[in-house]
Design a protein around this motif. Structure first.
Motif, mmCIF file in Angstrom:
data_model
loop_
_atom_site.group_PDB
_atom_site.id
_atom_site.type_symbol
_atom_site.label_atom_id
_atom_site.label_comp_id
_atom_site.label_asym_id
_atom_site.label_seq_id
_atom_site.Cartn_x
_atom_site.Cartn_y
_atom_site.Cartn_z
ATOM 1 N N HIS A 72 0.793 -1.223 0.000
ATOM 2 C CA HIS A 72 0.000 0.000 0.000
ATOM 3 C C HIS A 72 0.826 1.274 0.000
ATOM 4 C CE1 HIS A 72 -3.196 -2.827 1.579
ATOM 5 N NE2 HIS A 72 -3.676 -2.358 0.453
ATOM 6 N N LEU A 73 0.264 2.238 -0.675
ATOM 7 C CA LEU A 73 0.845 3.545 -0.839
ATOM 8 C C LEU A 73 -0.163 4.483 -0.192
ATOM 9 C CD1 LEU A 73 3.288 4.503 -2.445
ATOM 10 C CD2 LEU A 73 1.929 4.313 -4.516
ATOM 11 N N ILE A 74 0.224 5.140 0.913
ATOM 12 C CA ILE A 74 -0.723 5.997 1.615
ATOM 13 C C ILE A 74 -0.288 7.443 1.509
ATOM 14 C CG2 ILE A 74 -1.805 6.498 3.837
ATOM 15 C CD1 ILE A 74 -1.462 3.681 4.656
ATOM 16 N N CYS A 75 -1.219 8.305 1.115
ATOM 17 C CA CYS A 75 -0.907 9.730 1.016
ATOM 18 C C CYS A 75 -1.048 10.364 2.402
ATOM 19 C CB CYS A 75 -1.826 10.420 0.029
ATOM 20 S SG CYS A 75 -1.534 12.212 -0.015
ATOM 21 N N THR A 76 0.039 10.974 2.857
ATOM 22 C CA THR A 76 0.003 11.586 4.182
ATOM 23 C C THR A 76 -0.790 12.883 4.161
ATOM 24 O OG1 THR A 76 2.143 12.581 3.674
ATOM 25 C CG2 THR A 76 2.163 10.588 4.985
ATOM 26 N N GLY A 77 -1.125 13.348 2.957
ATOM 27 C CA GLY A 77 -1.929 14.559 2.855
ATOM 28 C C GLY A 77 -3.402 14.241 3.020
ATOM 29 N N CYS A 78 -3.947 13.450 2.099
ATOM 30 C CA CYS A 78 -5.397 13.243 2.084
ATOM 31 C C CYS A 78 -5.814 11.862 2.575
ATOM 32 C CB CYS A 78 -5.934 13.458 0.669
ATOM 33 S SG CYS A 78 -5.207 12.351 -0.539
ATOM 34 N N GLY A 79 -4.850 10.983 2.827
ATOM 35 C CA GLY A 79 -5.222 9.683 3.368
ATOM 36 C C GLY A 79 -5.562 8.631 2.331
ATOM 37 N N THR A 80 -5.575 9.015 1.085
ATOM 38 C CA THR A 80 -5.862 8.039 0.022
ATOM 39 C C THR A 80 -4.941 6.826 0.120
ATOM 40 O OG1 THR A 80 -6.478 9.812 -1.478
ATOM 41 C CG2 THR A 80 -5.921 7.686 -2.478
ATOM 42 N N ILE A 81 -5.482 5.659 -0.117
ATOM 43 C CA ILE A 81 -4.681 4.442 -0.129
ATOM 44 C C ILE A 81 -4.766 3.815 -1.515
ATOM 45 C CG2 ILE A 81 -4.273 2.221 0.960
ATOM 46 C CD1 ILE A 81 -5.942 3.128 3.286
ATOM 47 N N ARG A 82 -3.612 3.486 -2.073
ATOM 48 C CA ARG A 82 -3.601 2.841 -3.386
ATOM 49 C C ARG A 82 -2.842 1.524 -3.288
ATOM 50 N NH1 ARG A 82 -6.259 5.003 -7.645
ATOM 51 N NH2 ARG A 82 -4.498 4.620 -9.021
ATOM 52 N N THR B 120 13.793 0.894 -2.185
ATOM 53 C CA THR B 120 14.010 0.977 -3.621
ATOM 54 C C THR B 120 13.173 -0.026 -4.395
ATOM 55 O OG1 THR B 120 15.811 -0.589 -3.395
ATOM 56 C CG2 THR B 120 16.377 1.729 -3.269
ATOM 57 N N THR B 121 12.375 -0.827 -3.682
ATOM 58 C CA THR B 121 11.636 -1.876 -4.373
ATOM 59 C C THR B 121 10.563 -1.333 -5.301
ATOM 60 O OG1 THR B 121 10.315 -2.087 -2.379
ATOM 61 C CG2 THR B 121 11.976 -3.776 -2.768
ATOM 62 N N LEU B 122 10.259 -0.053 -5.185
ATOM 63 C CA LEU B 122 9.195 0.502 -6.008
ATOM 64 C C LEU B 122 9.805 1.312 -7.156
ATOM 65 C CD1 LEU B 122 6.328 -0.106 -5.344
ATOM 66 C CD2 LEU B 122 6.123 2.135 -4.286
ATOM 67 N N THR B 123 9.640 0.817 -8.360
ATOM 68 C CA THR B 123 10.170 1.552 -9.514
ATOM 69 C C THR B 123 9.292 2.775 -9.772
ATOM 70 O OG1 THR B 123 8.798 0.393 -11.093
ATOM 71 C CG2 THR B 123 10.896 -0.633 -10.524
ATOM 72 N N PRO B 124 9.871 3.810 -10.373
ATOM 73 C CA PRO B 124 9.113 5.040 -10.621
ATOM 74 C C PRO B 124 7.727 4.807 -11.201
ATOM 75 C CG PRO B 124 11.390 5.372 -11.185
ATOM 76 C CD PRO B 124 11.278 3.936 -10.770
ATOM 77 N N PRO B 125 7.581 4.015 -12.252
ATOM 78 C CA PRO B 125 6.217 3.851 -12.781
ATOM 79 C C PRO B 125 5.266 3.229 -11.774
ATOM 80 C CG PRO B 125 7.789 2.364 -13.857
ATOM 81 C CD PRO B 125 8.586 3.350 -13.092
ATOM 82 N N GLU B 126 5.819 2.451 -10.838
ATOM 83 C CA GLU B 126 4.953 1.814 -9.850
ATOM 84 C C GLU B 126 4.487 2.801 -8.789
ATOM 85 O OE1 GLU B 126 6.895 -2.695 -9.872
ATOM 86 O OE2 GLU B 126 7.594 -1.178 -8.478
ATOM 87 N N ARG B 127 5.100 3.974 -8.750
ATOM 88 C CA ARG B 127 4.788 4.911 -7.661
ATOM 89 C C ARG B 127 3.513 5.711 -7.861
ATOM 90 N NH1 ARG B 127 11.069 6.669 -6.644
ATOM 91 N NH2 ARG B 127 11.743 4.498 -6.508
ATOM 92 N N LEU B 128 2.886 5.565 -8.991
ATOM 93 C CA LEU B 128 1.617 6.241 -9.265
ATOM 94 C C LEU B 128 1.695 7.743 -9.005
ATOM 95 C CD1 LEU B 128 -0.728 3.669 -7.494
ATOM 96 C CD2 LEU B 128 -0.062 3.696 -9.899
ATOM 97 N N GLY B 129 2.862 8.310 -9.235
ATOM 98 C CA GLY B 129 3.004 9.748 -9.080
ATOM 99 C C GLY B 129 3.249 10.215 -7.656
ATOM 100 N N PHE B 130 3.299 9.274 -6.705
ATOM 101 C CA PHE B 130 3.545 9.647 -5.316
ATOM 102 C C PHE B 130 4.999 10.056 -5.099
ATOM 103 C CE2 PHE B 130 0.120 8.091 -2.300
ATOM 104 C CZ PHE B 130 -0.839 7.905 -3.280
#
Lengths: 147, 147
Positions: A89-99, B109-119
Motif C-alpha cells: 500500500h501507498l498511503i498519502c500523508t496529505g489526504c489519506g488516500t490508499i492505493r 528501492t523496491t518501487l520503480t518510478p512507474p509503480e509509484r503512481l506519481g507519489f
DNA sequence: AACAGTATTTAGACCAAATCCAAACCAAGA
DNA sequence: TCTTGGTTTGGATTTGGTCTAAATACTGTT
C-alpha cells in the motif's frame, strides 16, 4: 480460483443476503473501506442490515482469508478485498488516500536468514507513505525566507 | 547525537518528572508498549501520574519525532522508542511478540518510478509476520489425516 | 523572596470503534 | 411441519483515546 460466493459455500458458509451485500460492497481495486463505510453502503442495498452483522461478516471474511485488514493512521481499521492478489500500500500523508501497488521486486527476500531471528516468515507487508500527485505542491515551496 | 533529555531541552521542552519517567520506560531495543502499559510502568516509579499525561507525553514525543507509533493487529497503538535508528518489525502471529530488524538490503528501492503512481515517497515501513522460535512447533504437524 | 505569566498535569467527562449478549429469525433436513 | 443450529439484530458494554477546565508547578523578573 472460483469466485467468492462459491468459495465460501464450499466451506460451509451460508450465503445470506447480508453476506452477499457486504461481499459486493467490498469489490474492486484500491478499495479500502472502514467498517462504517461498508455498513453505509451495504445499507443502501439492504436497509435493514445491522452494524453488528457487518462487523460479524467482516471478521468472518478476515478469518477465512478472503479479505485483509489494513491498519492506517486512522483509528478505524480498513478492509481490503484483494487478499488473493498479494500487494502493498501507498498511503498519502496529505489526504489519506490508499492505493494498491504490486512491486515487481519481491521484498520477501530483503531479510537474510540471520536477520530473521529464528522466525519463520509467512507474510511481508509494506506501507509506503508520501504525497500523492494531487496533494504535492506543483511548484517548489514559495521561499524559505517567506515564513 | 546527544541523549534524549538533552535533545528535548534544546527544543524548549521542560523535562518534568512525568516526562522523564515516560522516557525512561520507553528505553531499549524491541520495546513496543501500548499507552496503557507505559502508564502502568510509569506509575510504578511515579504513582501520581495520570493517564491523560501519558497520552500527552506520548503524542508530544511522536510529534517531536523521538518515538514512533507502530500499528499491529491489536486495537491499541504501540510506541517504539527507536525512532532515530530506522528499522522494521517482525511480528509473531502466535504470541504477538514484536522484534526490531535492520535489513541490510534497503527495500525503499523496491518501487520503480512507474509503480509509484506519481507519489513522492518519504517513508517505507515493513512488517514481517510469522512464527517466532518459541511458537513454532518443533516437529512437523501430527498428520494431515488426524483431523 | 514575591510575583506574574506560562507550561504542565490532572480527574473525570466525553467520544468513536468495536465487541458482547440474549432474543428473534430463518433456512434446510428429518 | 417441526426441529435444529446457524445467522441477524438492537442495545448495552468495553476499550482506546481525546478534551476540558481547574489546579499545580515552573521560569524569569523585580
Amino acid at each position: 480460483m472460483s469466485n467468492l460466493p462459491e468459495r465460501l459455500r464450499e466451506r460451509g458458509w451460508r450465503l445470506t443476503a447480508q453476506r452477499r451485500v457486504v461481499a459486493e460492497v467490498l469489490t474492486g481495486d484500491h478499495v479500502h473501506l472502514t467498517a462504517d463505510e461498508v455498513h453505509t453502503r451495504a445499507a443502501r442495498q439492504l436497509p435493514e442490515i445491522g452494524r453488528a452483522t457487518v462487523y460479524n461478516v467482516l471478521n468472518d471474511l478476515v478469518a477465512l482469508g478472503e479479505i485483509r485488514e489494513v491498519s492506517t493512521d486512522d483509528r478505524a481499521k480498513r478492509y481490503d478485498p484483494n487478499a488473493h492478489h498479494p500487494h502493498h500500500h501507498l498511503i498519502c500523508t496529505g489526504c489519506g488516500t490508499i492505493r494498491d501497488v504490486h512491486p515487481t521486486a519481491d521484498p520477501a527476500t530483503t531479510l537474510t536468514p540471520p536477520e530473521r531471528l529464528g522466525f519463520t516468515i509467512t507474510t511481508t507487508e509494506i506501507t509506503f507513505r508520501g504525497l500523492c500527485p494531487t496533494c504535492r505542491p506543483l511548484r517548489p515551496q514559495p521561499s524559505p525566507s517567506g515564513v
